[in-house]
Design a protein around this motif. Structure first.
Motif, mmCIF file in Angstrom:
data_model
loop_
_atom_site.group_PDB
_atom_site.id
_atom_site.type_symbol
_atom_site.label_atom_id
_atom_site.label_comp_id
_atom_site.label_asym_id
_atom_site.label_seq_id
_atom_site.Cartn_x
_atom_site.Cartn_y
_atom_site.Cartn_z
ATOM 1 N N ILE A 179 0.959 -1.025 -0.006
ATOM 2 C CA ILE A 179 0.101 -0.060 -0.008
ATOM 3 C C ILE A 179 0.885 1.251 0.149
ATOM 4 O O ILE A 179 1.990 1.466 0.578
ATOM 5 N N GLU A 180 0.496 2.282 -0.713
ATOM 6 C CA GLU A 180 1.275 3.510 -0.960
ATOM 7 C C GLU A 180 0.281 4.679 -0.374
ATOM 8 O O GLU A 180 -0.873 4.679 -0.348
ATOM 9 N N ASN A 181 0.953 5.819 -0.453
ATOM 10 C CA ASN A 181 0.185 7.089 -0.246
ATOM 11 C C ASN A 181 -0.050 7.722 -1.398
ATOM 12 O O ASN A 181 0.778 7.682 -2.499
ATOM 13 N N TYR A 182 -1.169 8.606 -1.698
ATOM 14 C CA TYR A 182 -1.586 9.455 -2.708
ATOM 15 C C TYR A 182 -0.406 10.624 -2.276
ATOM 16 O O TYR A 182 -0.533 11.099 -1.147
ATOM 17 N N ARG A 183 -0.044 11.274 -3.488
ATOM 18 C CA ARG A 183 0.666 12.398 -3.096
ATOM 19 C C ARG A 183 0.054 13.712 -3.997
ATOM 20 O O ARG A 183 0.136 13.485 -5.332
ATOM 21 N N TYR A 184 -0.612 14.665 -3.374
ATOM 22 C CA TYR A 184 -1.376 15.496 -3.907
ATOM 23 C C TYR A 184 -0.539 16.906 -4.072
ATOM 24 O O TYR A 184 0.166 17.229 -2.954
ATOM 25 N N THR A 185 -0.419 17.382 -5.295
ATOM 26 C CA THR A 185 -0.001 18.758 -5.322
ATOM 27 C C THR A 185 -1.018 19.751 -5.731
ATOM 28 O O THR A 185 -1.764 19.535 -6.504
ATOM 29 N N ILE A 186 -1.302 20.928 -4.709
ATOM 30 C CA ILE A 186 -2.401 21.898 -5.026
ATOM 31 C C ILE A 186 -2.028 22.994 -5.631
ATOM 32 O O ILE A 186 -0.853 23.755 -4.826
ATOM 33 N N PHE A 187 -2.595 23.526 -6.516
ATOM 34 C CA PHE A 187 -2.197 24.561 -7.142
ATOM 35 C C PHE A 187 -3.130 25.811 -6.953
ATOM 36 O O PHE A 187 -4.349 25.619 -6.723
ATOM 37 N N ILE A 212 0.953 23.805 -2.346
ATOM 38 C CA ILE A 212 0.999 22.942 -1.351
ATOM 39 C C ILE A 212 1.312 21.537 -1.754
ATOM 40 O O ILE A 212 0.518 21.198 -2.769
ATOM 41 N N GLU A 213 2.087 20.630 -0.896
ATOM 42 C CA GLU A 213 2.203 19.238 -1.161
ATOM 43 C C GLU A 213 1.732 18.407 -0.275
ATOM 44 O O GLU A 213 1.826 18.930 0.820
ATOM 45 N N LEU A 214 0.491 17.413 -0.337
ATOM 46 C CA LEU A 214 -0.017 16.818 0.760
ATOM 47 C C LEU A 214 0.126 15.377 0.491
ATOM 48 O O LEU A 214 -0.242 14.976 -0.624
ATOM 49 N N LEU A 215 0.552 14.603 1.544
ATOM 50 C CA LEU A 215 0.583 13.084 1.515
ATOM 51 C C LEU A 215 -0.555 12.422 2.201
ATOM 52 O O LEU A 215 -0.758 12.591 3.370
ATOM 53 N N SER A 216 -1.163 11.816 1.450
ATOM 54 C CA SER A 216 -2.465 11.410 1.987
ATOM 55 C C SER A 216 -2.187 9.992 2.832
ATOM 56 O O SER A 216 -1.505 9.073 2.489
ATOM 57 N N ILE A 217 -3.067 10.022 3.843
ATOM 58 C CA ILE A 217 -3.123 8.767 4.528
ATOM 59 C C ILE A 217 -4.595 8.107 4.357
ATOM 60 O O ILE A 217 -4.931 7.100 4.755
ATOM 61 N N ASN A 218 -5.522 9.084 3.553
ATOM 62 C CA ASN A 218 -6.615 8.500 3.541
ATOM 63 C C ASN A 218 -7.435 9.224 2.501
ATOM 64 O O ASN A 218 -7.725 10.390 2.539
ATOM 65 N N PRO A 219 -7.588 8.749 1.155
ATOM 66 C CA PRO A 219 -7.509 7.266 0.909
ATOM 67 C C PRO A 219 -5.635 7.044 0.713
ATOM 68 O O PRO A 219 -4.951 7.688 0.512
#
Length: 281
Positions: free
Chosen positions: A28-36, A198-205
């Motif tokens: 299982i891996e994290n989603y990595r979101y980049t918010i613009f 911002i960069e966000l590392l997801s733990i859910n989902p």
């Protein structure tokens, strides 16, 4: 012969359907979101690097100060419109009895004139004039309910609604529960539309990815559910996820495609790096 017994053997070992596509072990891996930034403006960052955020938490705002003044003014205009409307309604109440009497008299008079016309004692021209007089009384009664104050109130309410929608468009919220891992700008800086913020590392989902032969991958559809089996001590935990994305790129060596599987983790029980087994539909 041995190959034909393999699905049955897997079913006995893992307790899954012999017809299912079983992926014995994936991480299982994290989603990595980049918010613009969705638009240009002076930014106000509402989180710090390392912060844990919930899905929907506000991350940053753009040009909110000026917009807040407009919102406050719109709210004030609505209060003034309501006060004006209330004043007119009180005035109308005082006139109601008089207006009702005038309307009743107009109806009675017009009814009498229609009777006279039917009896041949009143000309058509005179009846038409009586109709106009009657309609003017009725119209003045109806216009009491559609005052300029009512229209003004509606206009101000729509303006406030429009400003609230604009406010929402200038506020960016967390797309998932996770941790802020990077801030690319600082508060009060001017940012352009499309700029990385911002960069966000997801733990859910969470997610995992697998390689599937292209012939089998064609049978799968986006948002189809699949089963996940997790070893938890002596117990086996079963949960579900969905097929999030099926790649169009085919590996030329083994004719496989990559499938991304989304795993909801509302209880935060699953951790990145956990090894799980996947049963595809």
């Amino acid at each position: 012969m041995k190959k034909s017994l393999l699905p049955l053997l897997l079913a006995l070992i893992f307790g899954v359907s012999a017809q299912a596509e079983l992926i014995p072990s994936v991480f299982i891996e994290n989603y990595r979101y980049t918010i613009f930034s969705s638009q240009k403006g002076r930014i106000k960052i509402l989180v710090a690097k390392g912060d844990q955020v919930q899905k929907g938490d506000r991350l940053f705002e753009l040009g909110i100060e000026e917009l807040q003044v407009k919102l406050d003014l719109a709210s004030l205009r609505i209060e003034k419109s309501k006060a004006r409307l209330k004043q007119l309604e009180r005035s109308k109440q005082r006139k109601d009895q008089k207006s009702a009497k005038a309307l009743e008299q107009a109806k009675l008079k017009f009814s009498q004139q229609k009777a006279l016309h039917a009896a041949g004692e009143l000309s058509l021209n005179a009846l038409q004039l009586a109709q106009v007089e009657h309609d003017l009384v009725v119209l003045s009664e109806e216009e009491e309910f559609l005052t300029l104050a009512q229209l003004d109130l509606k206009e101000n309410q729509l303006r406030l609604k429009q400003l609230k929608l604009e406010y929402q468009s200038r506020t960016e919220s967390a797309p998932a529960t996770g941790q802020v891992t990077e801030l690319f700008v600082r508060s009060v800086e001017w940012v352009n539309k499309g700029q990385k913020v911002i960069e966000l590392l997801s733990i859910n989902p969470l997610f995992t990815k697998i390689m599937i032969p292209i012939k089998k991958a064609r049978a799968f559809k986006r948002n189809e559910t699949f089963k996940i089996f997790i070893n938890h001590g002596a117990d086996m935990i079963e949960t579900q996820g969905i097929i999030d994305y099926i790649s169009d790129e085919v590996d030329p060596l083994d004719q496989t495609v990559k499938i991304f599987l989304k795993i909801e983790n509302d209880t935060l029980q699953l951790k990145p790096g956990t090894r799980v087994r996947i049963e595809l539909p």
